[in-house]
Design a protein around this motif. Sequence first.
Motif, PDB file in Angstrom:
ATOM      1  N   GLU A  41      -6.336 -26.866  -6.702  1.00 13.07           N
ATOM      2  CA  GLU A  41      -5.436 -25.813  -7.112  1.00 13.07           C
ATOM      3  C   GLU A  41      -6.232 -24.522  -7.220  1.00 13.07           C
ATOM      4  OE1 GLU A  41      -3.692 -26.024 -11.015  1.00 13.07           O
ATOM      5  OE2 GLU A  41      -5.335 -27.257 -11.775  1.00 13.07           O
ATOM      6  N   TRP A  42      -5.516 -23.415  -7.254  1.00 15.30           N
ATOM      7  CA  TRP A  42      -6.176 -22.119  -7.368  1.00 15.30           C
ATOM      8  C   TRP A  42      -6.257 -21.704  -8.835  1.00 15.30           C
ATOM      9  CZ3 TRP A  42      -8.801 -20.496  -3.389  1.00 15.30           C
ATOM     10  CH2 TRP A  42      -8.402 -20.843  -2.098  1.00 15.30           C
ATOM     11  N   ASN A  43      -7.316 -21.008  -9.164  1.00 19.07           N
ATOM     12  CA  ASN A  43      -7.501 -20.488 -10.515  1.00 19.07           C
ATOM     13  C   ASN A  43      -6.660 -19.216 -10.642  1.00 19.07           C
ATOM     14  OD1 ASN A  43      -8.367 -19.392 -12.942  1.00 19.07           O
ATOM     15  ND2 ASN A  43     -10.497 -19.996 -12.631  1.00 19.07           N
ATOM     16  N   TYR A  44      -5.379 -19.407 -10.959  1.00 20.44           N
ATOM     17  CA  TYR A  44      -4.428 -18.284 -10.952  1.00 20.44           C
ATOM     18  C   TYR A  44      -4.787 -17.183 -11.948  1.00 20.44           C
ATOM     19  CZ  TYR A  44      -1.578 -21.330  -8.025  1.00 20.44           C
ATOM     20  OH  TYR A  44      -1.140 -22.130  -7.012  1.00 20.44           O
ATOM     21  N   PRO A  45      -5.192 -17.492 -13.197  1.00 17.63           N
ATOM     22  CA  PRO A  45      -5.557 -16.400 -14.108  1.00 17.63           C
ATOM     23  C   PRO A  45      -6.694 -15.527 -13.565  1.00 17.63           C
ATOM     24  CG  PRO A  45      -5.245 -18.431 -15.332  1.00 17.63           C
ATOM     25  CD  PRO A  45      -5.213 -18.796 -13.887  1.00 17.63           C
ATOM     26  N   ALA A  46      -7.707 -16.165 -12.977  1.00 18.86           N
ATOM     27  CA  ALA A  46      -8.827 -15.400 -12.419  1.00 18.86           C
ATOM     28  C   ALA A  46      -8.376 -14.583 -11.212  1.00 18.86           C
ATOM     29  CB  ALA A  46      -9.964 -16.345 -12.036  1.00 18.86           C
ATOM     30  N   GLN A  47      -7.469 -15.153 -10.415  1.00 12.62           N
ATOM     31  CA  GLN A  47      -6.957 -14.407  -9.261  1.00 12.62           C
ATOM     32  C   GLN A  47      -6.170 -13.181  -9.711  1.00 12.62           C
ATOM     33  OE1 GLN A  47      -4.911 -17.739  -7.360  1.00 12.62           O
ATOM     34  NE2 GLN A  47      -6.246 -17.526  -5.565  1.00 12.62           N
ATOM     35  N   MET A  48      -5.344 -13.347 -10.744  1.00 14.25           N
ATOM     36  CA  MET A  48      -4.564 -12.215 -11.250  1.00 14.25           C
ATOM     37  C   MET A  48      -5.479 -11.127 -11.789  1.00 14.25           C
ATOM     38  SD  MET A  48      -1.431 -12.658 -10.638  1.00 14.25           S
ATOM     39  CE  MET A  48      -0.869 -11.255 -11.608  1.00 14.25           C
ATOM     40  N   LEU A  49      -6.553 -11.529 -12.449  1.00 12.04           N
ATOM     41  CA  LEU A  49      -7.513 -10.555 -12.966  1.00 12.04           C
ATOM     42  C   LEU A  49      -8.169  -9.793 -11.817  1.00 12.04           C
ATOM     43  CD1 LEU A  49      -8.986  -9.376 -15.396  1.00 12.04           C
ATOM     44  CD2 LEU A  49     -10.662 -11.239 -15.201  1.00 12.04           C
ATOM     45  N   GLU A  50      -8.485 -10.501 -10.744  1.00  9.50           N
ATOM     46  CA  GLU A  50      -9.079  -9.852  -9.566  1.00  9.50           C
ATOM     47  C   GLU A  50      -8.111  -8.839  -8.961  1.00  9.50           C
ATOM     48  OE1 GLU A  50     -11.692  -8.944  -6.435  1.00  9.50           O
ATOM     49  OE2 GLU A  50     -12.074 -10.090  -8.264  1.00  9.50           O
ATOM     50  N   ILE A  51      -6.835  -9.191  -8.906  1.00 14.09           N
ATOM     51  CA  ILE A  51      -5.824  -8.275  -8.356  1.00 14.09           C
ATOM     52  C   ILE A  51      -5.716  -7.020  -9.221  1.00 14.09           C
ATOM     53  CG2 ILE A  51      -3.350  -7.994  -7.942  1.00 14.09           C
ATOM     54  CD1 ILE A  51      -3.289 -10.986  -7.164  1.00 14.09           C
ATOM     55  N   ARG A  52      -5.674  -7.219 -10.547  1.00 15.32           N
ATOM     56  CA  ARG A  52      -5.560  -6.056 -11.454  1.00 15.32           C
ATOM     57  C   ARG A  52      -6.781  -5.150 -11.341  1.00 15.32           C
ATOM     58  NH1 ARG A  52      -1.744  -7.604 -15.407  1.00 15.32           N
ATOM     59  NH2 ARG A  52      -0.007  -8.417 -14.181  1.00 15.32           N
ATOM     60  N   MET A  53      -7.959  -5.760 -11.253  1.00 12.65           N
ATOM     61  CA  MET A  53      -9.178  -4.966 -11.138  1.00 12.65           C
ATOM     62  C   MET A  53      -9.227  -4.206  -9.816  1.00 12.65           C
ATOM     63  SD  MET A  53     -11.980  -7.616 -12.768  1.00 12.65           S
ATOM     64  CE  MET A  53     -13.364  -6.531 -12.418  1.00 12.65           C
TER      65      MET A  53
ATOM     66  N   GLU B 184      -6.572  -3.213  -8.101  1.00 10.37           N
ATOM     67  CA  GLU B 184      -5.588  -2.121  -8.208  1.00 10.37           C
ATOM     68  C   GLU B 184      -6.160  -0.960  -9.007  1.00 10.37           C
ATOM     69  OE1 GLU B 184      -2.288  -4.085  -9.980  1.00 10.37           O
ATOM     70  OE2 GLU B 184      -1.435  -4.771  -8.060  1.00 10.37           O
ATOM     71  N   ALA B 185      -6.878  -1.288 -10.086  1.00 11.63           N
ATOM     72  CA  ALA B 185      -7.472  -0.240 -10.922  1.00 11.63           C
ATOM     73  C   ALA B 185      -8.559   0.529 -10.168  1.00 11.63           C
ATOM     74  CB  ALA B 185      -8.065  -0.855 -12.182  1.00 11.63           C
ATOM     75  N   ALA B 186      -9.224  -0.163  -9.239  1.00 11.06           N
ATOM     76  CA  ALA B 186     -10.278   0.485  -8.447  1.00 11.06           C
ATOM     77  C   ALA B 186      -9.717   1.214  -7.241  1.00 11.06           C
ATOM     78  CB  ALA B 186     -11.298  -0.552  -8.006  1.00 11.06           C
ATOM     79  N   GLY B 187      -8.396   1.143  -7.066  1.00  2.69           N
ATOM     80  CA  GLY B 187      -7.757   1.855  -5.962  1.00  2.69           C
ATOM     81  C   GLY B 187      -7.853   1.159  -4.630  1.00  2.69           C
ATOM     82  N   ILE B 188      -8.157  -0.138  -4.640  1.00  2.00           N
ATOM     83  CA  ILE B 188      -8.237  -0.904  -3.382  1.00  2.00           C
ATOM     84  C   ILE B 188      -6.828  -1.325  -2.972  1.00  2.00           C
ATOM     85  CG2 ILE B 188      -9.141  -2.995  -2.292  1.00  2.00           C
ATOM     86  CD1 ILE B 188     -11.470  -2.894  -4.269  1.00  2.00           C
ATOM     87  N   SER B 189      -6.395  -0.861  -1.810  1.00  3.67           N
ATOM     88  CA  SER B 189      -5.027  -1.143  -1.354  1.00  3.67           C
ATOM     89  C   SER B 189      -4.992  -1.946  -0.054  1.00  3.67           C
ATOM     90  CB  SER B 189      -4.265   0.175  -1.162  1.00  3.67           C
ATOM     91  OG  SER B 189      -4.936   1.006  -0.232  1.00  3.67           O
ATOM     92  N   ASP B 190      -6.157  -2.324   0.450  1.00  2.00           N
ATOM     93  CA  ASP B 190      -6.226  -3.103   1.692  1.00  2.00           C
ATOM     94  C   ASP B 190      -5.763  -4.530   1.388  1.00  2.00           C
ATOM     95  OD1 ASP B 190      -6.894  -4.619   3.905  1.00  2.00           O
ATOM     96  OD2 ASP B 190      -8.728  -3.495   4.315  1.00  2.00           O
ATOM     97  N   ARG B 191      -4.552  -4.852   1.846  1.00  2.00           N
ATOM     98  CA  ARG B 191      -3.943  -6.134   1.491  1.00  2.00           C
ATOM     99  C   ARG B 191      -4.720  -7.313   2.086  1.00  2.00           C
ATOM    100  NH1 ARG B 191       2.515  -7.529   1.813  1.00  2.00           N
ATOM    101  NH2 ARG B 191       2.348  -9.688   1.077  1.00  2.00           N
ATOM    102  N   ASP B 192      -5.173  -7.165   3.342  1.00  2.00           N
ATOM    103  CA  ASP B 192      -5.912  -8.258   3.982  1.00  2.00           C
ATOM    104  C   ASP B 192      -7.213  -8.544   3.238  1.00  2.00           C
ATOM    105  OD1 ASP B 192      -3.975  -8.587   5.897  1.00  2.00           O
ATOM    106  OD2 ASP B 192      -4.959  -7.291   7.370  1.00  2.00           O
ATOM    107  N   ARG B 193      -7.890  -7.481   2.820  1.00  2.00           N
ATOM    108  CA  ARG B 193      -9.149  -7.660   2.089  1.00  2.00           C
ATOM    109  C   ARG B 193      -8.890  -8.321   0.742  1.00  2.00           C
ATOM    110  NH1 ARG B 193     -13.026  -2.841  -0.348  1.00  2.00           N
ATOM    111  NH2 ARG B 193     -14.259  -4.232  -1.710  1.00  2.00           N
TER     112      ARG B 193
END
Length: 304
Positions: free
Chosen positions: A83-95, A97-106
């Motif tokens: 299974e995927w570590n969903y809480p850690a993945q969500m934290l990565e997404i939020r971080m 977004e906060a850093a202004g990374i919008s490249d969806r593939d990356r």
Amino acid sequence: MSTPMPASIDETLSMLNSQDYVADRALATVLFLSLKMGRPLFLEGEAGVGKTEIAKVLSKALDRPLIRLQCYEGLDISSAVYEWNYPAQMLEIRMSEAAGISDRDRLEHDIFADRYLIRRPVLEALSGEPGRPPVFLIDELDRTDEAFEAFLLEVLSDFQVTIPEYGTIKAAERPAVIITTNRTREIHDALKRRCLYHWVDYPSAERELDIVSRKAPDANRQLSEEIVRFVQKLRQMELFKVPGVAETIDWATALTELDKIALDPATISDTIGVLLKYQDDIARLQGSEGKRILDDVKAELASA
């Protein structure tokens, strides 16, 4: 590096014997062939006859890690495979977004990286270190449903698992696979065809006495002989659940703790719950029936 695999049936017998597992030649033969051919070994038999112990002994004798998948009703891929570590993945997404990374593939590449993948037993078994593949025990497969059984076909056919977001993970070296079932339901032929098969039966009195002497070495010899013969007679009765070898060992250990050197009717009555686990079975052994069986045992040993 793990210990080399046995090179013959006799070496397989010696390997099992060195770990105090008393096996007959038929079991040693199919285990040797399973290791030699790289095929899973499918073990059927009643509960308590030592099926699971074979995987534990193999792991210890070959110095390989043991990975156990304990099956149960409702077992699914997230519990058995990954299974995927969903809480850690969500934290990565939020971080991101906060850093202004919008490249969806990356971002998708980052959140489905190996560090977020939680490996469950099946995936662990396929990810063994080179030169030391694990022993993979799939215990009580009959407790799962047919859907999960069908999923195992890919694993046992190609020793690989496909994760949609990640790719295909294939074992560098095949693990030694032991599958056990208590035959509460039939396993599909498609899965059985990928395995070598062996029925693990209750041992003879001679072999069971050898097992007890190894697993309960402090038990008095006379006591051990009486216990084994008593249990062998119980297995000929119409009980709801006859005792397995594990219960024989437990009884010998318990009676040794009580400083018993022989069986007597009172001791049987007081400790029968170590041996039998259903009240209807226990009730049958209370009083005269237990004494009758014990008298037969003592008469047999006296005339031996």
